[in-house]
Design an enzyme around this catalytic site. Sequence first.
Site, PDB file in Angstrom:
ATOM      1  CE1 TYR A   1      -4.250   1.299  -0.017  1.00 43.89           C
ATOM      2  CE2 TYR A   1      -3.370   2.863   1.582  1.00 43.89           C
ATOM      3  CZ  TYR A   1      -4.365   2.476   0.692  1.00 43.89           C
ATOM      4  OH  TYR A   1      -5.473   3.279   0.507  1.00 43.89           O
TER       5      TYR A   1
ATOM      6  CD  GLU B   1      -3.923   7.038   1.436  1.00 44.88           C
ATOM      7  OE1 GLU B   1      -3.601   7.577   2.511  1.00 44.88           O
ATOM      8  OE2 GLU B   1      -4.987   6.421   1.262  1.00 44.88           O
TER       9      GLU B   1
ATOM     10  CG  ASP C   1     -10.535  10.270 -23.556  1.00 46.79           C
ATOM     11  OD1 ASP C   1      -9.649   9.394 -23.661  1.00 46.79           O
ATOM     12  OD2 ASP C   1     -11.621  10.072 -22.995  1.00 46.79           O
TER      13      ASP C   1
ATOM     14  CB  THR D   1      -6.945   3.319 -21.441  1.00 45.68           C
ATOM     15  OG1 THR D   1      -7.140   3.300 -22.856  1.00 45.68           O
ATOM     16  CG2 THR D   1      -8.175   3.903 -20.776  1.00 45.68           C
TER      17      THR D   1
ATOM     18  CE  LYS E   1     -10.214   1.708 -24.645  1.00 46.94           C
ATOM     19  NZ  LYS E   1      -9.976   2.362 -23.331  1.00 46.94           N
TER      20      LYS E   1
ATOM     21  NE  ARG F   1      -9.621  -3.583 -17.950  1.00 46.93           N
ATOM     22  CZ  ARG F   1     -10.212  -3.192 -19.079  1.00 46.93           C
ATOM     23  NH1 ARG F   1      -9.924  -3.791 -20.218  1.00 46.93           N
ATOM     24  NH2 ARG F   1     -11.084  -2.206 -19.063  1.00 46.93           N
TER      25      ARG F   1
END
Length: 426
Positions: free
Chosen positions: A54, A56, A203, A235, A238, A244
């Site tokens: 973790y 953060e 985008d 992203t 693709k 992902r």
Amino acid sequence: MSSPEWLRSQDPEVARLIEEEEQRQRSTLQLIASENFTSRAVMEATGSVLTNKYAEGYPSRRYYGGNQIVDQVETLAIERCKRLFKAPYANVQPHAGANANAAAYLALLEPRDAVLAMRLDQGGHLTHGSPVNFSGQIYEFVSYGVRETDPNREWLDLDQMRQLAKEQRPKLIVVGATAYSRIIEIDPIREIADEVGALVLFDAAHVAGLIAAGVYPNPLFTSAGDRGADVVTFTTHKTLRGPRGAAIVAHEDLGKRLDKAVFPGLQGGPLEHAIAAKAVAFAEALEPSFADYGRRVVENARVLADALTSEGFRIVSGGTDVHLLLVDLRDFDPDLDGRSAQDRLDRSGITCNRNQIPFDPRSPFVTSGLRLGTAAMTTTGMARDQMKTVASLISRVLRTDDGATCDEVRHEVADLCRSFPPPSER
């Protein structure tokens, strides 16, 4: 790359489902434009022990201890991302494209600010102002679209964009699409934005890999090398062929605002295993071979479009410059809708998605079109001859709603896929 032995023994049900999905992917044609096959290295990083940590915050600015290694991983991903997109700033933490867009809006806008974006039913994205999405509920989106008549029918209507920008005085112009097959040049959009004092968000979810490959203009910069889009979101799974996830690149003056929007504004702990896999994918995209891959993706899309035209289908906008094409089914068969075509092709081992076409008389649940993509097929090594074969198979399936034809084509598809396995099978 079948499931490991310990998963089979620990949870045979999940192991079985993973193996069934693996079999589906390697024995059917993957024509969904949002999908691709990753390398073994990307998958290994995704499944690494980094999932246990973790972290953060940001490198050297964490809220937990023990981050000496993941700080290096994330810094590596950031530097590779900046190098790949020639970007002054990068954030590699967004979990998904929707998160990246949400963070950009949070950094650049106030609630109820006016935003200009592409119509959803003409190629835009859910996060570009859909009334059922957070974007449409928090901000005041106004939509531009494509030309309805010649010249350049179904191409982006820049005159309409300029007119709406002057009328609405938006704070932000969102560019980019999920179902538009032509290159969107940033120069005229930067011009429009400057006329009305707006920022520009591009985008690039679908075309990020093509930008990295050099077959699509980098929207961060105009053709003269000046500032283009202020922010670019994309992203990584693709055309970029990574895990992902998503990332944001931008000009340096917006970096602090974007960092704060991603964390703590939108997300908590980053997925460091996914970030490691992004770093691997960025390194792969920096290799000279990736530029060749990008060229072949576009060439395959154009060959597929031409072959489908020869079979009697109409290609929206008359062709494609990218990895995807929209097929208008009505010239081929006025009674055939996108949902029926998708289902019939699925039964035949050809995976794609129904899609509205511009000015579609049918609903988004039914549609008059299909969206086809060539990124995944190109990754397997398929080329011009295979694209022509795929077009022929699609035509055969859609000419008749006959179960025997679907079965025949499914066997032919399986034979074709055996000759072109995904990277994880090599």
